[in-house]
Write a protein that holds these residues in place. Structure first.
Motif, PDB file in Angstrom:
ATOM      1  N   ILE A 229       0.841  -1.204   0.000  1.00 35.19           N
ATOM      2  CA  ILE A 229       0.000   0.000   0.000  1.00 35.19           C
ATOM      3  C   ILE A 229       0.872   1.249   0.000  1.00 35.19           C
ATOM      4  CG2 ILE A 229      -1.614   1.348   1.400  1.00 35.19           C
ATOM      5  CD1 ILE A 229      -2.899  -1.321   2.214  1.00 35.19           C
ATOM      6  N   ALA A 230       1.922   1.250   0.810  1.00 36.54           N
ATOM      7  CA  ALA A 230       2.823   2.414   0.860  1.00 36.54           C
ATOM      8  C   ALA A 230       3.505   2.639  -0.492  1.00 36.54           C
ATOM      9  CB  ALA A 230       3.862   2.212   1.954  1.00 36.54           C
ATOM     10  N   LEU A 231       3.919   1.571  -1.158  1.00 36.14           N
ATOM     11  CA  LEU A 231       4.551   1.713  -2.469  1.00 36.14           C
ATOM     12  C   LEU A 231       3.583   2.248  -3.506  1.00 36.14           C
ATOM     13  CD1 LEU A 231       6.757  -1.496  -2.676  1.00 36.14           C
ATOM     14  CD2 LEU A 231       7.536   0.867  -2.573  1.00 36.14           C
ATOM     15  N   SER A 232       2.343   1.787  -3.471  1.00 34.01           N
ATOM     16  CA  SER A 232       1.375   2.272  -4.452  1.00 34.01           C
ATOM     17  C   SER A 232       1.057   3.745  -4.226  1.00 34.01           C
ATOM     18  CB  SER A 232       0.101   1.429  -4.426  1.00 34.01           C
ATOM     19  OG  SER A 232      -0.569   1.597  -3.206  1.00 34.01           O
ATOM     20  N   ILE A 233       0.983   4.167  -2.965  1.00 32.56           N
ATOM     21  CA  ILE A 233       0.752   5.589  -2.677  1.00 32.56           C
ATOM     22  C   ILE A 233       1.938   6.418  -3.147  1.00 32.56           C
ATOM     23  CG2 ILE A 233       0.550   7.267  -0.793  1.00 32.56           C
ATOM     24  CD1 ILE A 233      -1.160   5.182   0.667  1.00 32.56           C
ATOM     25  N   ASN A 234       3.145   5.908  -2.935  1.00 26.25           N
ATOM     26  CA  ASN A 234       4.338   6.627  -3.374  1.00 26.25           C
ATOM     27  C   ASN A 234       4.367   6.761  -4.898  1.00 26.25           C
ATOM     28  OD1 ASN A 234       6.829   7.913  -3.114  1.00 26.25           O
ATOM     29  ND2 ASN A 234       7.910   5.987  -3.490  1.00 26.25           N
ATOM     30  N   ASN A 235       4.041   5.680  -5.602  1.00 26.12           N
ATOM     31  CA  ASN A 235       4.026   5.736  -7.065  1.00 26.12           C
ATOM     32  C   ASN A 235       2.970   6.712  -7.569  1.00 26.12           C
ATOM     33  OD1 ASN A 235       6.079   3.911  -7.350  1.00 26.12           O
ATOM     34  ND2 ASN A 235       4.731   2.155  -7.564  1.00 26.12           N
ATOM     35  N   TRP A 236       1.798   6.709  -6.926  1.00 29.34           N
ATOM     36  CA  TRP A 236       0.740   7.635  -7.314  1.00 29.34           C
ATOM     37  C   TRP A 236       1.200   9.074  -7.131  1.00 29.34           C
ATOM     38  CZ3 TRP A 236      -1.868  10.965  -3.919  1.00 29.34           C
ATOM     39  CH2 TRP A 236      -2.921  11.675  -4.496  1.00 29.34           C
TER      40      TRP A 236
END
Length: 61
Positions: free
Chosen positions: A38-45
């Motif tokens: 979840i943290a990686l997807s938020i960072n990519n977004w």
């Protein structure tokens, strides 16, 4: 919260319920992995959003 999980672990180990402890440990690992994803997807977004803003500024100039 940490005390709560620590108490569960210690109770399962003292009662010699290794299979339940193993399931608990696997569940805890899965929760950590889900949190990281979840943290990686938020960072990519966020990075994509910043890149789009930079592209718009570049094109407007």
């Amino acid at each position: 919260m940490i005390k709560f999980f620590r108490r569960i672990r210690q109770q399962l180990l003292t009662e010699n319920k290794f299979s339940k402890y193993l399931l608990y440990a696997i569940g805890e690992i899965i929760l950590v992995v889900i949190g990281i994803l979840i943290a990686l997807s938020i960072n990519n977004w966020n990075e994509n959003r910043k890149q789009k803003l930079n592209d718009i500024k570049f094109l407007s100039n």
